[in-house]
Enzyme design. Structure first.
Site, PDB file in Angstrom:
ATOM      1  N   ASP A   1       0.882  -0.926  -0.301  1.00 40.66           N
ATOM      2  CA  ASP A   1       0.085  -0.314  -0.435  1.00 40.66           C
ATOM      3  C   ASP A   1       0.762   1.209   0.570  1.00 40.66           C
ATOM      4  OD1 ASP A   1      -1.761   1.616   0.427  1.00 40.66           O
ATOM      5  OD2 ASP A   1      -2.049   2.111   2.518  1.00 40.66           O
TER       6      ASP A   1
ATOM      7  N   ASP B   1      -1.653   5.383  -5.755  1.00 41.16           N
ATOM      8  CA  ASP B   1      -1.839   4.392  -4.438  1.00 41.16           C
ATOM      9  C   ASP B   1      -2.200   3.268  -4.421  1.00 41.16           C
ATOM     10  OD1 ASP B   1      -2.517   3.148  -1.691  1.00 41.16           O
ATOM     11  OD2 ASP B   1      -4.420   4.519  -1.937  1.00 41.16           O
TER      12      ASP B   1
END
Ligand code: NAG
Ligand code: NAG
Ligand code: NAG
Length: 492
Positions: free
Chosen positions: A96, A314
């Protein structure tokens, strides 16, 4: 089946008034307000020169085996395998780039899932079973700097733990305390060759979960935050002098898995765009959107705080979220070529339709243009995903999401998730403060430079899925592992 599947979809993307409320010193009822983890962030260039001084010549490359895939109707996430502890145990953690802390589920966890529908075997970290693990106290430098303080908070006694709590963009949250132990990573030592090496890192030992993180549907052992903050695994490896702050991912939505590597990439070459300085996330400046050759310029207002037009890269978000006006432009232009298309809304979130032919032949390419000469091409097979819906043949849904519909405060936010990042080599260069990408076959390999020997080595793709059990009725997951700074007090 799949209609059911889709109704299991839960997306609560909130862009404000949440997240990173952290607190330290377990025990008494201390209330701590942390306004923003990223407040008073120091000048990055001074950080960089400091880091490169410390690095010397011992910088190497690491290869993190990857699994998962970005399809919203499949796992919807990518994960890496990381060894932790002595003896080392393997943990599967979502990669992430929208958050900054590595954490894994801990043995004493309340509401941690015990099995995973993704098919990975879950492992709980047990501090008492690792001979090299130690609890990070609230007076530890890591704790103090993660809270952006200069000294331990009042109430911190030497034997108290350093607690944390994270709320992600999908509303799920996790919390626990920090542990310092060995992480075992694969050091690249030759072409398609790696040998395990260890480094002491601080990570979260999660003892409570809520929201999606507490269910089996998308369960993994944890999340590896690869954000720019000092607390991330990347920053810790860099400040230990092991790596340069450069990493790359190539997420393979065709075959699953892909490449995730820390270190310098020599091939392929990428075009880059500058990172917006002093941001909590990987922010870039998007200047225009192009649909089928029609270019629409965008207001590119950015302020010190990221501005209302922030564009964030992201890997922890499955889909792509566009500001209301951009979403409108993109959808209107795409649909104008198909006036007879009947749209059905699924799960109050997805616009779906039936189309029998090849979507790549019939739908236009969408291209985003960024500051510099960087553009991002998204093909119809990327932004459309096929689903099985009862009574609807050849069903497809748009992966584009309107961030304005998710939250009022997030209405100007662009969040570029796996939907648009997959099948590209994406290079995050924190040393140069750039990010770049190039279309790439993520089932193939890349060439990395070993700064220690000066040699170059090929690093291949992995697909951890290949060893995971195949699942029937996998639940759709849209986890937006995306942290925002917050104003929430957190009570211990
Ligand atoms: C991050 O770490 C660097 C180097 O260790 C340090 O100079 C800098 O002040 C830290 N930044 C923050 C925000 O703590
Ligand atoms: C911390 O130390 C104090 C004094 O030494 C002791 O009374 C207390 O039980 C300790 N707490 C924990 C959680 O170990
Ligand atoms: C991608 O690379 C793999 C491995 O080298 C190869 O088998 C495959 O054919 C390539 N795919 C394309 C579309 O070129």
């Amino acid at each position: 089946m799949a209609a059911k599947l889709l109704s299991g979809l839960l997306l609560l993307l909130m862009f404000s008034s949440f997240a990173v409320a952290m607190a330290m010193a377990s025990g008494d009822g201390i209330v701590i307000q942390v306004h923003s983890k990223f407040k008073d962030r120091r000048d990055l260039s001074s950080m960089r020169s400091h880091d490169s001084r410390r690095h010397g010549r011992l910088l190497s490359s690491f290869d993190l085996p990857l699994g998962g895939n970005g399809s919203p109707s499949d796992t919807g996430l990518y994960y890496a395998k990381i060894g932790i502890g002595t003896p080392s145990k393997d943990y599967y953690v979502q990669v992430d780039t929208g958050s900054d802390i590595l954490w894994v589920n801990c043995i004493d966890c309340d509401k941690c899932p015990s099995k995973s529908d993704i098919g990975v075997e879950l492992t709980f970290y047990d501090p008492s079973k690792s001979s090299t693990g130690s609890v990070v106290s609230c007076s530890d430098d890591f704790c103090i700097s993660t809270y952006n303080l200069n000294a331990p908070l009042p109430g911190c006694k030497a034997n108290r733990t350093c607690q944390y709590s994270i709320t992600y963009g999908d509303g799920s949250s996790t919390g626990g305390y920090f542990i310092k132990d060995y992480a075992h990573l694969d050091l690249v030592t030759g072409n398609f060759k790696a040998s395990p090496t260890n480094s002491r890192v601080v990570f979260g030992c999660a003892d409570k979960q809520s929201g999606g993180l507490g269910t089996s549907a998308e369960a993994l052992d944890g999340i590896a935050g690869f954000g720019p903050a000092n607390s991330s695994l990347l920053s810790q490896l860099a400040s230990a002098g092991k790596v340069k702050k450069v990493f790359a991912h190539c997420l393979d939505s065709v075959n699953g898995g892909g490449i995730f590597a820390i270190g310098e990439v020599v091939q392929p070459k990428v075009n880059t765009t500058p990172l917006v300085p002093n941001q909590a996330h990987y922010n870039v400046v998007m200047k225009a959107v192009e649909v089928d050759g029609d270019v629409v310029l965008l207001p590119t207002y950015t302020s010190i705080t990221g501005g209302s037009r922030a564009t964030i890269v992201d890997s922890g978000t499955t889909l792509a979220y566009l500001p209301d006006d951009v979403y409108g432009t993109v959808m209107t232009k795409i649909l104008s070529q198909h006036p007879s298309l009947k749209l059905h809304t699924l799960d109050e979130q997805f616009s779906c339709f039936s189309y029998p032919g090849s979507v790549d032949d019939a739908f236009p390419v969408v291209k985003f243009h960024f500051q510099g000469s960087l553009s991002l091409t998204v093909y119809p097979h990327d932004y459309l995903f096929s689903v099985q819906i009862n009574g609807m043949e050849n069903a497809w849904c748009f992966g584009w999401q309107n961030s304005g519909q998710q939250s009022k405060d997030g209405k100007d936010l662009t969040l570029l998730g796996d939907l648009v990042l997959s099948n590209k080599l994406v290079l995050y260069d924190l040393e140069q403060q750039t990010i770049g990408w190039v279309e790439y076959n993520c089932s193939s390999h890349i060439l990395m430079k070993d700064a220690t020997s000066g040699g170059t080595y090929l690093v291949g793709s992995h697909d951890l899925n290949a060893v995971a059990t195949t699942l029937v009725g996998r639940v759709v997951l849209i986890l937006s592992a995306f942290i925002c700074a917050a104003l929430n007090p957190f009570t211990v």
